[in-house]
Scaffold this active site. Structure first.
Site, short mmCIF file in Angstrom:
data_model
loop_
_atom_site.label_atom_id
_atom_site.label_comp_id
_atom_site.label_asym_id
_atom_site.label_seq_id
_atom_site.Cartn_x
_atom_site.Cartn_y
_atom_site.Cartn_z
N LYS A 22 0.85 -1.21 0.00
CA LYS A 22 0.00 0.00 0.00
C LYS A 22 0.88 1.25 0.00
CE LYS A 22 -1.77 1.54 3.98
NZ LYS A 22 -1.46 2.96 4.30
N ASN A 23 1.93 1.24 0.84
CA ASN A 23 2.73 2.45 1.00
C ASN A 23 3.79 2.63 -0.08
OD1 ASN A 23 1.12 3.01 3.15
ND2 ASN A 23 2.59 2.34 4.71
N CYS A 117 -4.87 12.56 12.69
CA CYS A 117 -5.67 11.33 12.59
C CYS A 117 -5.57 10.63 13.94
CB CYS A 117 -5.15 10.46 11.45
SG CYS A 117 -3.56 9.72 11.82
N ARG A 122 0.39 14.42 12.92
CA ARG A 122 0.83 14.17 11.55
C ARG A 122 1.16 15.48 10.79
NH1 ARG A 122 -1.01 9.01 10.08
NH2 ARG A 122 0.68 9.01 8.56
N ASP A 307 4.17 0.35 12.22
CA ASP A 307 2.94 -0.21 11.64
C ASP A 307 2.68 -1.64 12.08
OD1 ASP A 307 3.13 1.49 8.40
OD2 ASP A 307 2.67 2.18 10.43
N ARG A 399 -8.89 -0.43 4.39
CA ARG A 399 -7.98 0.59 3.85
C ARG A 399 -6.64 -0.03 3.48
NH1 ARG A 399 -7.75 6.18 7.02
NH2 ARG A 399 -6.22 6.38 5.36
C1 EPZ Z 1 4.40 6.68 6.33
O1 EPZ Z 1 3.65 7.74 6.89
C2 EPZ Z 1 3.42 5.52 6.22
N1 EPZ Z 1 2.33 5.90 5.32
C3 EPZ Z 1 2.86 5.18 7.60
O2 EPZ Z 1 2.00 4.05 7.45
C4 EPZ Z 1 4.03 4.80 8.51
O3 EPZ Z 1 3.55 4.53 9.81
C5 EPZ Z 1 5.04 5.96 8.56
O4 EPZ Z 1 5.46 6.30 7.21
C6 EPZ Z 1 6.26 5.64 9.40
O5 EPZ Z 1 6.90 4.53 8.91
C7 EPZ Z 1 2.55 5.93 3.99
O6 EPZ Z 1 3.64 5.65 3.51
C8 EPZ Z 1 1.38 6.32 3.12
P1 EPZ Z 1 6.57 9.90 8.46
P2 EPZ Z 1 4.28 9.25 6.92
O7 EPZ Z 1 6.55 11.15 7.67
O8 EPZ Z 1 5.09 9.46 5.70
C9 EPZ Z 1 6.72 13.19 11.83
C10 EPZ Z 1 0.01 2.82 7.68
O9 EPZ Z 1 -0.56 2.33 8.66
N2 EPZ Z 1 6.67 14.15 10.70
O10 EPZ Z 1 7.71 8.95 8.33
O11 EPZ Z 1 3.20 10.18 7.25
C11 EPZ Z 1 5.40 12.48 11.99
O12 EPZ Z 1 4.51 13.22 12.80
C12 EPZ Z 1 0.60 4.22 7.77
O13 EPZ Z 1 0.17 2.24 6.56
C13 EPZ Z 1 6.87 15.50 10.96
O14 EPZ Z 1 7.10 15.90 12.11
O15 EPZ Z 1 5.24 9.09 8.20
C14 EPZ Z 1 5.79 11.20 12.66
O16 EPZ Z 1 5.93 11.43 14.06
C15 EPZ Z 1 0.37 4.86 9.13
N3 EPZ Z 1 6.82 16.37 9.93
C16 EPZ Z 1 7.19 10.90 12.09
O17 EPZ Z 1 7.65 12.14 11.52
C17 EPZ Z 1 6.59 15.96 8.64
O18 EPZ Z 1 6.57 16.81 7.73
C18 EPZ Z 1 7.20 9.85 11.00
O19 EPZ Z 1 6.33 10.30 9.99
C19 EPZ Z 1 6.38 14.59 8.39
C20 EPZ Z 1 6.42 13.69 9.44
#
Ligand code: EPZ
Length: 420
Positions: A22-23, A117, A122, A307, A399
């Site tokens: 998915k990701n 969410c 996020r 995850d 989802r």
């Molecule tokens: C991706 O989300 C995945 N989703 C998530 O999977 C996964 O949990 C996550 O990476 C971590 O591995 C997709 O790829 C569509 P991050 P993403 O940016 O990109 C902070 C699932 O269940 N952050 O790596 O949103 C954020 O708040 C989903 O399939 C900032 O502070 O995750 C978090 O604490 C859930 N500023 C951390 O970084 C930003 O601009 C990691 O977020 C972006 C993120």
């Protein structure tokens, strides 16, 4: 809304076909905006989030159709720089991934802020920082992100990420692919899905080095072209079924799963009493002996994935001993804890740490799904709880898991989907 009715106690045995990630699908669908020619993606899973992303792409003038072989043909020739509206973006945060491609292709973009969410606030500040570093003027007003290049092409630059954000790395890579000159992403995410996006962009004609390391270099090109790419298998789906085998004391072959994408998970499952080994079709996971409590800290890839935290907590809820599970990626990814408690799990939360004392038995009850991975954690607990467990609001499951109940039934689970 549908619900799942599970009668626990059956050992799972058999094989499970792991679907495309998915990701990996979501960023690569967005990447179709970068070219003026079609992108064909193979192994695209049939998931609610993919349907939502294709709906957003339709709003942006990109058509999508399933080919006879099952691949997805994305045609961006009618793409226009429409805005990504709140009602779509709030339903799926990954919609933010169209921002980078829109700015790179059209020189401007207007995308709703995703908002938070169930698992956390996020923020998307790192996505915006990346685009600013490439020369875009980015503003946030009335819940919308507006990015402008004033008719100029994005220019290469250095993007230093304060944390290895998966999405921000993907936004930076996609925007830099068409920027003028060299871009360096420092402290990039190393996830397999980031590597797979790099492979897809390279097939489209991008020049990318270092994907999978903390330092990615991109030499911008003038345009990208028609390409075909097959998605990697979903390591989180595979990890979920691995834990299903462990929690039921069964044995499952995970077809198309890769051990190297689940190394941290495999190591933890071995400590917890399961056996995991590669086969010529994928991965075998088995448990014959007793479970053991194991501590886990979630970390950016290649560490233990956030995850799979909820799924692993379900396993520890029935493992003799005490397990400390620390969630370091998201600030409130424990919505499954009170629901697991309804099944008899003994879990105490202290901030971002959960202390799980393994119970001799869980007992079936009605529980509520709250987010994608919490939901499947409740299903895993239901597979081993005595009696009947009913999981409500399972649209969360749809989802990210293709035909979960059907796959589990094929491996011997007593589970049925009931329309509400
Ligand atoms: C991706 O989300 C995945 N989703 C998530 O999977 C996964 O949990 C996550 O990476 C971590 O591995 C997709 O790829 C569509 P991050 P993403 O940016 O990109 C902070 C699932 O269940 N952050 O790596 O949103 C954020 O708040 C989903 O399939 C900032 O502070 O995750 C978090 O604490 C859930 N500023 C951390 O970084 C930003 O601009 C990691 O977020 C972006 C993120």
């Amino acid at each position: 809304m549908d619900r799942l009715v599970i009668r626990g106690g059956n050992q799972l045995k058999g094989s499970v076909q792991i679907h495309g990630a998915k990701n990996a699908a979501l960023p690569q669908i967005a990447a179709a905006l970068l070219a003026a020619e079609p992108l064909e993606l193979g192994n695209v899973p049939d998931l609610l989030d993919v349907t939502t992303m294709l709906g957003l792409m339709q709003e942006l003038g990109v058509t999508a159709e399933r080919e006879t072989g099952g691949s997805l043909l994305l045609d961006p020739r009618g793409a226009r720089n429409a805005q990504a509206p709140y009602e779509i973006v709030r339903r799926m945060r990954a919609s933010i991934l169209v921002l980078g491609p829109l700015v790179a292709r059209f020189g401007s973009a207007r995308v709703s802020l995703p908002g938070g969410c169930a698992i956390g606030a996020r923020p998307v500040d790192l996505h915006l920082k990346a685009l600013t570093a490439l020369g875009a003027r980015v503003e946030v007003d009335a819940g919308y992100i507006t990015a402008e290049t004033n008719g100029r092409r994005l220019r290469g630059g250095r993007i230093i990420l304060t944390s290895p954000s998966v999405g921000a790395t993907e936004t930076a890579m996609m925007a830099a692919a068409l920027a003028q000159g060299e871009t360096e992403i420092v402290n990039a995410a190393r996830d397999p899905e980031v590597c797979d996006l790099a492979l897809c962009l390279t097939a489209m004609g991008a020049a990318i080095e270092g994907a999978g390391t903390h330092r990615i270099q991109i030499e911008g090109v003038d345009s990208l072209h028609r390409a075909r790419h097959d998605l990697i298998a979903d390591r989180i789906e595979a990890g979920t079924y691995a834990i299903a085998a462990a929690i039921t004391g069964g044995q499952l072959e995970l077809i198309d799963a890769h051990l190297e994408h689940l190394a941290a998970v495999g190591a933890v499952l071995e400590h917890a009493g399961a056996q995991i080994w590669p086969t010529d079709r994928g991965l075998m996971v088995s448990r014959t002996g007793p479970l053991r409590a194991v501590d886990v800290v979630t970390e950016p890839y290649p560490g233990f994935p956030t995850d799979l935290q909820a799924q692993f907590m379900a396993l520890m809820a029935v493992a003799p001993g005490a397990s400390v599970i620390r969630e370091t990626i998201f600030e409130s990814r424990f919505m499954h804890v009170p629901e697991l408690g309804r099944l008899g799990a003994n879990i105490v939360l202290q901030g971002t740490t959960a202390l799980v004392r393994g119970a001799a038995k869980l007992h079936g009850a009605e529980v509520m799904a709250t987010d994608l991975r919490a939901s499947v954690g409740l299903v895993l607990a239901g597979l081993v709880a005595e009696g009947e467990t009913v999981v409500h609001r399972i649209y969360h499951l749809d989802r990210g898991y293709e035909a979960l109940d059907r796959k589990l039934v094929q491996c011997g689970a007593d589970i049925r989907r009931v329309a509400q």
